[in-house]
Design a protein around this motif. Sequence first.
Motif, PDB file in Angstrom:
ATOM      1  N   ASP A 169       0.882  -1.309  -0.093  1.00 45.62           N
ATOM      2  CA  ASP A 169      -0.047   0.251   0.034  1.00 45.62           C
ATOM      3  C   ASP A 169       0.787   1.302  -0.038  1.00 45.62           C
ATOM      4  O   ASP A 169       0.331   2.179  -0.660  1.00 45.62           O
ATOM      5  CB  ASP A 169      -0.962   0.042   1.338  1.00 45.62           C
ATOM      6  CG  ASP A 169      -2.143  -0.857   0.880  1.00 45.62           C
ATOM      7  OD1 ASP A 169      -2.353  -1.206  -0.017  1.00 45.62           O
ATOM      8  OD2 ASP A 169      -2.921  -0.799   1.914  1.00 45.62           O
ATOM      9  N   PHE A 170       2.093   1.236   0.795  1.00 42.42           N
ATOM     10  CA  PHE A 170       2.950   2.366   0.676  1.00 42.42           C
ATOM     11  C   PHE A 170       3.529   2.811  -0.891  1.00 42.42           C
ATOM     12  O   PHE A 170       3.664   3.866  -1.024  1.00 42.42           O
ATOM     13  CB  PHE A 170       4.197   2.137   1.242  1.00 42.42           C
ATOM     14  CG  PHE A 170       3.927   1.865   2.815  1.00 42.42           C
ATOM     15  CD1 PHE A 170       3.172   2.879   3.761  1.00 42.42           C
ATOM     16  CD2 PHE A 170       4.452   0.949   3.691  1.00 42.42           C
ATOM     17  CE1 PHE A 170       2.942   2.776   4.849  1.00 42.42           C
ATOM     18  CE2 PHE A 170       4.049   0.877   4.956  1.00 42.42           C
ATOM     19  CZ  PHE A 170       3.494   1.703   5.610  1.00 42.42           C
ATOM     20  N   LEU A 171       3.372   1.766  -1.718  1.00 41.40           N
ATOM     21  CA  LEU A 171       3.839   2.259  -3.103  1.00 41.40           C
ATOM     22  C   LEU A 171       2.850   2.764  -3.905  1.00 41.40           C
ATOM     23  O   LEU A 171       3.077   3.240  -4.932  1.00 41.40           O
ATOM     24  CB  LEU A 171       4.123   0.911  -3.787  1.00 41.40           C
ATOM     25  CG  LEU A 171       5.145  -0.212  -3.139  1.00 41.40           C
ATOM     26  CD1 LEU A 171       5.236  -1.401  -4.008  1.00 41.40           C
ATOM     27  CD2 LEU A 171       6.227   0.540  -2.972  1.00 41.40           C
ATOM     28  N   ALA A 172       1.702   3.093  -3.204  1.00 43.18           N
ATOM     29  CA  ALA A 172       0.556   3.822  -4.136  1.00 43.18           C
ATOM     30  C   ALA A 172       1.091   5.225  -4.215  1.00 43.18           C
ATOM     31  O   ALA A 172       0.700   5.799  -5.356  1.00 43.18           O
ATOM     32  CB  ALA A 172      -0.734   3.870  -3.362  1.00 43.18           C
ATOM     33  N   THR A 173       2.040   5.935  -3.633  1.00 41.40           N
ATOM     34  CA  THR A 173       2.333   7.266  -3.933  1.00 41.40           C
ATOM     35  C   THR A 173       3.567   7.417  -4.481  1.00 41.40           C
ATOM     36  O   THR A 173       4.232   8.591  -4.655  1.00 41.40           O
ATOM     37  CB  THR A 173       2.502   8.044  -2.503  1.00 41.40           C
ATOM     38  OG1 THR A 173       3.368   7.199  -1.666  1.00 41.40           O
ATOM     39  CG2 THR A 173       1.242   7.941  -1.644  1.00 41.40           C
ATOM     40  N   LEU A 174       4.136   6.343  -4.982  1.00 43.76           N
ATOM     41  CA  LEU A 174       5.433   6.422  -5.678  1.00 43.76           C
ATOM     42  C   LEU A 174       5.108   7.067  -6.996  1.00 43.76           C
ATOM     43  O   LEU A 174       4.083   6.941  -7.703  1.00 43.76           O
ATOM     44  CB  LEU A 174       6.311   5.242  -6.043  1.00 43.76           C
ATOM     45  CG  LEU A 174       6.935   4.304  -4.762  1.00 43.76           C
ATOM     46  CD1 LEU A 174       7.149   2.988  -5.306  1.00 43.76           C
ATOM     47  CD2 LEU A 174       7.757   5.110  -4.248  1.00 43.76           C
ATOM     48  N   SER A 175       6.319   7.922  -7.549  1.00 39.13           N
ATOM     49  CA  SER A 175       6.232   8.319  -9.042  1.00 39.13           C
ATOM     50  C   SER A 175       6.199   7.364  -9.915  1.00 39.13           C
ATOM     51  O   SER A 175       6.694   6.048  -9.630  1.00 39.13           O
ATOM     52  CB  SER A 175       7.342   9.551  -9.169  1.00 39.13           C
ATOM     53  OG  SER A 175       8.291   8.745  -9.049  1.00 39.13           O
ATOM     54  N   ASP A 176       5.756   7.696 -11.178  1.00 38.98           N
ATOM     55  CA  ASP A 176       5.671   6.438 -12.295  1.00 38.98           C
ATOM     56  C   ASP A 176       7.338   6.150 -12.343  1.00 38.98           C
ATOM     57  O   ASP A 176       7.835   4.847 -12.527  1.00 38.98           O
ATOM     58  CB  ASP A 176       5.283   6.949 -13.563  1.00 38.98           C
ATOM     59  CG  ASP A 176       3.720   7.060 -13.502  1.00 38.98           C
ATOM     60  OD1 ASP A 176       3.264   6.606 -12.504  1.00 38.98           O
ATOM     61  OD2 ASP A 176       3.242   7.868 -14.396  1.00 38.98           O
ATOM     62  N   ARG A 177       8.214   7.160 -12.185  1.00 45.12           N
ATOM     63  CA  ARG A 177       9.645   6.864 -12.426  1.00 45.12           C
ATOM     64  C   ARG A 177      10.044   5.976 -11.297  1.00 45.12           C
ATOM     65  O   ARG A 177      11.090   4.968 -11.673  1.00 45.12           O
ATOM     66  CB  ARG A 177      10.334   8.127 -12.612  1.00 45.12           C
ATOM     67  CG  ARG A 177      11.897   8.157 -12.901  1.00 45.12           C
ATOM     68  CD  ARG A 177      12.417   9.467 -13.203  1.00 45.12           C
ATOM     69  NE  ARG A 177      13.872   9.341 -13.631  1.00 45.12           N
ATOM     70  CZ  ARG A 177      14.683  10.204 -13.505  1.00 45.12           C
ATOM     71  NH1 ARG A 177      14.545  11.381 -12.886  1.00 45.12           N
ATOM     72  NH2 ARG A 177      16.119   9.826 -13.589  1.00 45.12           N
ATOM     73  N   GLN A 178       9.997   6.035 -10.143  1.00 53.07           N
ATOM     74  CA  GLN A 178      10.085   5.176  -9.109  1.00 53.07           C
ATOM     75  C   GLN A 178       9.871   3.722  -9.273  1.00 53.07           C
ATOM     76  O   GLN A 178      10.562   3.059  -8.923  1.00 53.07           O
ATOM     77  CB  GLN A 178       9.716   5.722  -7.676  1.00 53.07           C
ATOM     78  CG  GLN A 178      10.622   7.015  -7.479  1.00 53.07           C
ATOM     79  CD  GLN A 178      12.481   6.804  -7.130  1.00 53.07           C
ATOM     80  OE1 GLN A 178      12.582   5.755  -7.189  1.00 53.07           O
ATOM     81  NE2 GLN A 178      12.968   7.852  -6.852  1.00 53.07           N
ATOM     82  N   VAL A 179       8.482   3.541  -9.687  1.00 54.23           N
ATOM     83  CA  VAL A 179       7.928   2.276 -10.002  1.00 54.23           C
ATOM     84  C   VAL A 179       8.794   1.671 -11.034  1.00 54.23           C
ATOM     85  O   VAL A 179       9.227   0.501 -10.675  1.00 54.23           O
ATOM     86  CB  VAL A 179       6.335   2.321 -10.624  1.00 54.23           C
ATOM     87  CG1 VAL A 179       6.019   1.041 -10.703  1.00 54.23           C
ATOM     88  CG2 VAL A 179       5.735   2.917  -9.236  1.00 54.23           C
ATOM     89  N   ALA A 180       9.020   2.429 -12.159  1.00 51.84           N
ATOM     90  CA  ALA A 180       9.840   1.804 -13.241  1.00 51.84           C
ATOM     91  C   ALA A 180      11.281   1.439 -12.783  1.00 51.84           C
ATOM     92  O   ALA A 180      11.744   0.406 -13.170  1.00 51.84           O
ATOM     93  CB  ALA A 180       9.914   2.909 -14.435  1.00 51.84           C
ATOM     94  N   ASN A 181      11.856   2.334 -11.961  1.00 51.87           N
ATOM     95  CA  ASN A 181      12.907   2.068 -11.297  1.00 51.87           C
ATOM     96  C   ASN A 181      13.145   0.664 -10.638  1.00 51.87           C
ATOM     97  O   ASN A 181      14.122  -0.019 -10.766  1.00 51.87           O
ATOM     98  CB  ASN A 181      13.221   3.134 -10.359  1.00 51.87           C
ATOM     99  CG  ASN A 181      14.848   3.167  -9.607  1.00 51.87           C
ATOM    100  OD1 ASN A 181      15.618   3.033 -10.518  1.00 51.87           O
ATOM    101  ND2 ASN A 181      14.858   3.369  -8.480  1.00 51.87           N
ATOM    102  N   GLY A 182      12.306   0.529  -9.832  1.00 48.51           N
ATOM    103  CA  GLY A 182      12.100  -0.805  -9.122  1.00 48.51           C
ATOM    104  C   GLY A 182      11.845  -2.078  -9.843  1.00 48.51           C
ATOM    105  O   GLY A 182      12.336  -3.028  -9.955  1.00 48.51           O
TER     106      GLY A 182
END
Length: 362
Positions: A169-182
Amino acid sequence: MFNIRVRLKEDPYSILVGAGIVGGLTAQLKKIVSGRDAVVITNHLVWRLHGRRLAEALRRGGFTVKVFQVEDSERAKSAEVAFGLVRKIAQYAADKKPVVLSFGGGVVGDLGGFVAALYKRGVPLVQIPTTLLAQIDSSIGGKVAVDLPEGKNLIGAFYQPRLVLADVDFLATLSDRQVANGLAEAVKYGVIADARLFAFIEKNYRRLLARDSAALTQLVKGCAAIKADVVSRDEKETRGLRTILNFGHTAGHAIETAAGYDRYHHGEAVALGMRVACAISCRLKLMKPFEAARVECLLSAVGLPQVVEGLPLTRILKAMQFDKKFQGKQNRFVMARAIGQVVVREAIPEAVLKASIRDYIS
Ligand SMILES: NC(=O)c1ccc[n+]([C@@H]2O[C@H](COP(=O)([O-])OP(=O)(O)OC[C@H]3O[C@@H](n4cnc5c(N)ncnc54)[C@H](O)[C@@H]3O)[C@@H](O)[C@H]2O)c1
Ligand SMILES: [Zn+2]
């Protein structure tokens, strides 16, 4: 909630993965620590976004909560900040048995872990990672460190957490760039160890990018299980088994260093490094081109960079000479044989290396 065990001989621990599981944190904490004083190390952004949920969960479970916030930057991963935190904990917790909770991305995880390892020669550490990269990679395995002006991660230790709690649930606020990074590191796990995980990302990348919590739970669970397995067989990186985790990292680190750390996020540089590693693998006839194409397509689909812009080949090669994987004079690469299967190779001919990097320079 899924429970993945990291089977270390001395201090095994659990990685808990699920959506909304932070509410059950204290029930887990009480199984592993005797004290009731939580010291949270976090940064301003993470605390503002998610601090209340963590603090409420802790207080409801009977814990006192002391929060130390650092700036939101790799600069916080310094010896000065770490020693400052150790002193603050000493002043606050002289008569307490604190448990340190690292609450944030990999920066806060490495810093908080380092502080927990130092204070009184080690107090219990719990990792509560809040970026995708931290949930699938940096919070697992016990590498804690801070940076020096001379280089990244130069002072550190192996210090295992007592628990990792990955609440997607914490990941909901990540930027798109940070999601792609992971996701770059997630693709890496697929290539090195798990063709089914790779296929899962291929099929579900849109859901993952949209922060679908069921898809993220599956992903984090799959990746964490691979890292847990590798580190439990090679806890202190002495047996060479952890090497496979460096797939895409030899060229990736070189690109990261040569470009300067503020240009590419780590996962972005690793994505480029994986493209280079696949190109080398194909040139050496280890990997079939259609498998390399699948890796490339997936990296592009999640929005990771396709080429390095404006960086001369010579700068990248120079940065590579300093890579720790170049043992002695021979270069050493993790190569893909197929999706889900890698092999370590030494002495890759320079011409092959150069041509494979050139493929991705524009
Ligand atoms: N110990 C290890 O094994 C290991 C492995 C890989 C990387 N690392 C380290 O990890 C660090 C990189 O980690 P990272 O990519 O997580 O970077 P990070 O910690 O800087 O986090 C990235 C950004 O996301 C923000 N953030 C964190 N959680 C958020 C949330 N839930 N919502 C919105 N924003 C959020 C952070 O404040 C930061 O701005 C590097 O210092 C690297 O050296 C360590
Ligand atoms: Zn990495």
